[in-house]
Enzyme design. Sequence first.
Site, PDB file in Angstrom:
ATOM      1  N   ASP A 399       0.874  -1.157   0.000  1.00  0.00           N
ATOM      2  CA  ASP A 399       0.000   0.000   0.000  1.00  0.00           C
ATOM      3  C   ASP A 399       0.920   1.218   0.000  1.00  0.00           C
ATOM      4  OD1 ASP A 399      -2.251   1.576   0.420  1.00  0.00           O
ATOM      5  OD2 ASP A 399      -1.819   1.620   2.565  1.00  0.00           O
ATOM      6  N   GLU A 643      -8.322  14.635   6.997  1.00  0.00           N
ATOM      7  CA  GLU A 643      -9.357  15.501   7.530  1.00  0.00           C
ATOM      8  C   GLU A 643      -8.796  16.416   8.602  1.00  0.00           C
ATOM      9  OE1 GLU A 643     -12.711  13.133   8.741  1.00  0.00           O
ATOM     10  OE2 GLU A 643     -13.520  13.485   6.729  1.00  0.00           O
ATOM     11  N   LYS A 709     -16.340  17.199  -0.694  1.00  0.00           N
ATOM     12  CA  LYS A 709     -14.923  17.124  -0.996  1.00  0.00           C
ATOM     13  C   LYS A 709     -14.626  15.709  -1.487  1.00  0.00           C
ATOM     14  CE  LYS A 709     -12.950  15.354   3.209  1.00  0.00           C
ATOM     15  NZ  LYS A 709     -12.685  15.675   4.569  1.00  0.00           N
ATOM     16  N   ARG A 751      -1.144  14.785  -2.008  1.00  0.00           N
ATOM     17  CA  ARG A 751      -2.482  14.195  -2.113  1.00  0.00           C
ATOM     18  C   ARG A 751      -3.454  15.321  -2.381  1.00  0.00           C
ATOM     19  NH1 ARG A 751      -2.944   9.271   0.788  1.00  0.00           N
ATOM     20  NH2 ARG A 751      -4.970   9.770   1.637  1.00  0.00           N
ATOM     21  N   ASP A 833      -4.401   6.474  -4.759  1.00  0.00           N
ATOM     22  CA  ASP A 833      -4.094   7.848  -5.161  1.00  0.00           C
ATOM     23  C   ASP A 833      -4.084   8.010  -6.670  1.00  0.00           C
ATOM     24  OD1 ASP A 833      -3.961   8.785  -2.691  1.00  0.00           O
ATOM     25  OD2 ASP A 833      -1.774   8.872  -2.538  1.00  0.00           O
ATOM     26  N   ASP A 957      -6.678  -2.286   3.036  1.00  0.00           N
ATOM     27  CA  ASP A 957      -5.658  -3.276   2.664  1.00  0.00           C
ATOM     28  C   ASP A 957      -5.972  -4.664   3.192  1.00  0.00           C
ATOM     29  OD1 ASP A 957      -4.109  -1.172   1.576  1.00  0.00           O
ATOM     30  OD2 ASP A 957      -3.451  -0.665   3.596  1.00  0.00           O
TER      31      ASP A 957
END
Lengths: 1292, 339
Positions: A399, A643, A709, A751, A833, A957
Amino acid sequence: MTWRSPLALVRDALRGQRAREKDLRNLASNLPYEGLEKAKQPNCYFPGNAIKTTKYTLLLFIPMNLFEQFHRLANIYFVGLAILNFVPVVSAFQPGVALIPICVILSLTALKDALEDFRRYQSDRKLNNTPCFIYSRKEQQFIKRHWKDVRVGDFVKVVCNEIVPADLLLLHTSDPNGVCHIETSNLDGETNLKQRKMMSGVCISDLTVQRMFLTFSCCREKPNKEKVGAGIESLLLRGCTVRNTDHAVGFVVYAGHETKAMLNNKGPRYKRSKLERKLNTDVIFCVILLFTMCLIGALGHFLWLQALPGVPPYLVPDGNGHLDSPSLSGFYMFFTMIILSAILIPISLYVSIELVRIGQIFFITNDIDLHDEGTDSRVQCKALNITEDLGQIEYIFSDKTGTLTENKMVFRRCSIMGTEYAHKENAIRLAVLDVPVSEEEVILNQQPRPPRIGWSLDTEDSNPEDKWHHHDNRRKSKVTGNAQSDAAFSSLLEAEVIPDRKLLQQISRAESSSSSRNIDPYLDFFLGLAICNTVVVSMATARRQRVSGFSRSDQTSSPLDTLSSLVKKSGSLQHIFPSWQHKPKKNRTISEDSVEEEDHVKPPVKIEGSGDTNKLRTCSLHTPSQSAMTPDNLSYEAESPDEAALVYAAKAYGFTLLARTPECVTVRLPSGEDLVFEVLDTLTFDYNRKRMSVLVRHPITKEYVLYTKGADHAIMELLGTPYTEYLSGKQKNIAANTQHHLDCYAKEGLRTLCFTKKVVSDKAYESWSVNRQRALAAIDNREELVMDTAVQLETDLSLLGATGIEDRLQESVPETIMALREAGIQVWVLTGDKTETAVNIGYACRLLEEEDLVINMSCGNKFACTSMLDCTLEEVRRYSEDPRNVDTTQNISLVIDGRTLTMALSSDLQKRFVDLAKRCRTVLCCRVTPLQKSRVVTVVREQLNVMTLAVGDGANDVSMIQAANVGIGISGQEGMQAVMASDFAISRFKHLKKLLLVHGHWCYTRLANMLIYFFYKNVAYVNLLFWHQFLCGFSGSAMIDYWLMIFFNLFFTSVPPIMFGIMDKDVSAEMLLGVPELYRTGQGAGEYTFTTFWISMLDAFYQSLVCFFIPYLAYRDSDIDVFTFGTPLNTISFFTILLHLSIEIKAWTVVHWVIMLGSVALYFIVTLAYSAICVTCNPPSNPYWILQRQMADPMFYLLCIITTVVALLPRYMFHVLRNSIAPSPLVKARHLDRLDPSTRDQCMKEWRSFRGIAHVRPFRLSTPPSPTLETPVDIHPHSSATSDIMWDERHH
Amino acid sequence: MVKEEQELANRPDNTAFTQQRLPAWQPMLSAGIVIPGFVLIGLAFIGIGVALFVTSRSIQVLELDYTGVGQNSPCYKCTYPNVSNCVCDLDFSIDSLFKGTVFFYYGLSNYFQNFRKYGVSKDDVQLSGDLTNFKSPSDTCSPYVYDSNNQPIVPCGSIANSMFNDTFQLFQKINGTKTLVPFDGKGIAWWTDYNIKYRNPSVTPLKNAFNSTVKPIFWSKPAYDLDISDPANNGFINQNFLVWMRRAALPNFRKLYGRIDEGVYAQGLPAGNYSLAIAYNYPVLSFDGRKKVVFSNVSWMGGKNEFLGIAYLVIGSLCILMSIVMLIVYAKFKFPEED
């Protein structure tokens, strides 16, 4: 107890069964029935809260355990043999004697099981006796009882920091808003706080509680059905910890084994290692060998009897003086031979393997290099039987977030309305933080540090000294505060955001120019940042104390400890305070907050005060009404670190999230005004939508506003008309500009998230809300419907801006990846991503190299995908077949996105994809869902038939971790779900290096060599008996005392191989780490192969031949008797087997010497003692005084010496010649190990660089990618072009 | 620092054992290192081999088959069926002095005393003198537990039953007169067998202990009559019985019958003609067996056996040879690190 008719009992039982089975259960309060006998209570059919996880009961232990053990085929086999020995015509030994080994094995295993079960019993008892408060009608108050006394229908009060004893329906909390905060770390390891609401419709104050108790009854669904109905948000599950809430009262709906926690609690997972699978085939070989030998024995006996001309005196007829026919005798002999050579199937093999693994796991978990100082956690081995698989890994699937990176998010940049704000100062600050913090700094922080000038701010709104203290605090809190897990994601790093000057000005301009009724997009952006999340606000002071979990009973820290640690901490911080000065500046009004709130530090007095008064039960409630609520001591607890980072960023600009309850969100504006937004709905994040939304009602405009978002591709598709009203000039470019910025961010490895706003009309809201309610109330397909409603609302969004969050690489990730690659392991990264982000991280962690050929696969439809695969494959094939670049084929990397991956993994393209991926050095899969991750792992594992390892840290994962041969969980920021599903849990990615390269290699070579030795040992010994058959008319007679034979296997030669399996060290850890290439020896077939197995079998045959026939020739024609002949055989065999092991042992430590010499001593002591004591015991052998006599004879020693030497000479010579003529890398490494450290390092470097050149040699494509090729094969540095292509294709 | 350590409660112990860093001796099996070892071993083995070989060579052995297979064999007459109490004379001559204490063995070939069921067929408790097992012998003796009249057989079992019952008398023929060469039958069995393992019942006279029992079927006289002349060699502790009861490991074996260590013969058998009078009782032709007698003197290494000496010589020279081979290997493939 009164007598009841059996009929009534049956009826009751049936009714109880029905009551439990029904989908809806009717529960009544127990209170009206208090004091009645149990049978008359309405809830008597439901199980109590006492749990029992033990497998056995005291009385039934023996039968149950035996039953369990006989599931193992080997045990049945051995019992069968022992029983066979009771049949007189075939018995080889005294009947009872054959039972001994199996009894020893069974009782050893039973003992182990009993101990385990006893531990479970103890922990159960401890848990069942945990105190809790149950309401009693008689006493009119909550009285202290135990968990085991809780029953369905009771009312239970849980106070702060206490664990919920059963599944409770929340009826009352001390919180005025009717919420209760819980932490579920005992269930899923997530440390963030979650809110639970009181049952809707039941609103009660403390006074009316009692009346309500009497009448309350409720309906609940059966447990463990997916649909818990609307009740999940008011259900407190057993095992959760109540936080930040003084007390909560709940109604018990499920107790004991029916609780969710217990139903989900499945036993340990069982994986079978590759070695073990291979081992089982070899056991079958042994069975075949055994049968062959027995057949030879049977046939030989038959022929021997046939050849006899008459009846010799030594043939013993049966009771009637009658001799069996040769064929019948031969038939019987078959079984006798089976009994005689039964130990060819190594009875103690499985037990020994288990012991070896326990030892290996002990050493792995005790490795200090795998201990993380930061979290004080060791490596955890959860799967006990696949340690050796660690040494055979060929593919690693990793990951990205939280595994390669820290998962500590830092707000870096943002783009609002198409304008980029670079946050340069912030970047500089982070750069300073990046300077590796050495230990001396941690120690030095006690002393005032001279101000350092590394950077300065134009606005002068904070001085460097302060920053340095923050830094120190961060270090400090990392070191000191780790035992009690801190508020999950509120580490200071992400809290520190230095606002961009330009943006600040922009905001203040917006604020002053627009009245609060007209909301500026800049303000909206930050409101969105602050509101659109699920962050829970808590006080920084409310340090959470970890209460012992279900399984972790050892961690309970007494209040005193925690208090002292707090005091200690405050003490160490006192040094800082003198230098802590505020320098108020004119324009600091906004950023002051952000500077101050970042320290957990409060004046020491305050800490002591809180410690004294309410000890650690400090559970303050945080409502905006409370005056104590200042932005300074807020701390945010978020489900994901992104967040929290965003909320802190908003705060840095003055938009402070003050409180969040299910109903409302309070945000303080830069102007100081508090806005309370009514939260109408929260559309939570899921992997399909890849976005989340919060629907609020603006307190001033009274508009329904939806803030959304999400990932850029998920948002961009949903954009409606841009934000036209205010910035009419720019509107067309906003989306394009933002996208451009997003791409830039991604290229930097940030990100990205997009923020949008949507104003929903009253009408639209009304209609949607009806749908929503319906969906929420639905029983079937609830999740699907709820998601549909979310999709309905999230349309026509208007873009506000985008953010870039940095997730920094963990330390030593590039080195680890380099090492793993040198070790011949292919590393793949699977991430959710964006492609650009992933590629960038790929370069950062040296997964991709600058000179690599990066194939970017991204296509919109299957046709394109097929042609692309074909073309690329063709290209790659042609390239690799070119003789000029044989060595360099590895340097092709593949980047593929989720959508293309789905197509590539479809059954018809799967083969081609795998073929291509096999030729690539690395594969990056971007934008993949958790399911895709596990699919990739499964496909690679099955198609390529390789050993795979998956490593990850998050819930996404889990499926991948479970799909791989070895699953590794990283106990990081995202909770413990990955860890719980994993086979091994580590805390940093870099630990993978030592875990695989050192422990993996060791475990594998140790166990493989041990197994080979084990088989060898048994064959070598049993064959002595087999050769003897040729000289005793195949009569199944043994020349070695049976007791000594049993001892031989159980005691004399059992410990050394186990020690060998645990402790042998072929190459030192430094060497293995220094030359990762050594890992390759274990990959693929490894050392334990068909060839090695049969070579050692042949060796065993040879050695047994020598051990038998040299004494035979020496004693031929003499007056030696049977057991006197057997004694030197036994001794020679013993020495041969031990010395054989000595040849195999690579490093002799004290333990080795003690155990080897101890075994020799044991052999002689036991045999001598046995020979001295046993005068008439154990017929037919006469062990009496035999060894003593033999040991007085010089011939015995001469025989032992020569036989052992002859037996071991070939193997010894083989080793010597192989090591001299064709030394394997391992042998070379062992040679280097003997050098002194400095020379060794030098040699290691030379070795590595020599190999390294071959690997990283730059290369050129034989033919440049032809322009006619329709596929976007691209050398990576031009990937912006690629991404454009991708973007286009997606929209076609 | 102390504080830090306290807080890291989970930190593993940093000991050499737990970190797998115990000092270790790492022997390398490569040519360069083992050559001297091999030379030493080879030399030692050759030394031992020579000693063994020379010793073995000095041992004199005289083997005489008396089965009587051939027509001209002196014992041929005894192999006829239905011949009882047959005595045959085996004449032989010794060229030079047979040194020693000369040991006299009888040997059997193709006789499987190591046969499993045969080996089981005895009752150790009975043989240790336990009277209860006189009355009801162990089942292991089956089928030689009771005779047809249901009388217990003592000593029971197949081994005892099949006891070798040829007897031998050796005469030296000097000028036509036969002089008896006495065999010393004392101490030919194991000391432990004679003194500890096998016991007669403590009943005097011994005969009474055998009341209401019968002798083994093949025996001509009961156990208490095995050697009437010497009560210390009678019953279960009769030396020949003990020797027989210790089963031979291999199908071709010899068993000690007596030593020649008395009088003029203590120094050995002088050269000359001898005659062995054999009471031929034991049938072996039914299973293709052979009987022989063996005269041998012994050394510290036991009887004559050239194998071990040769083996040592061969292996010793092999070691030397291999060290030469390895010297070549070493010269060719030695590691660059080693110089």
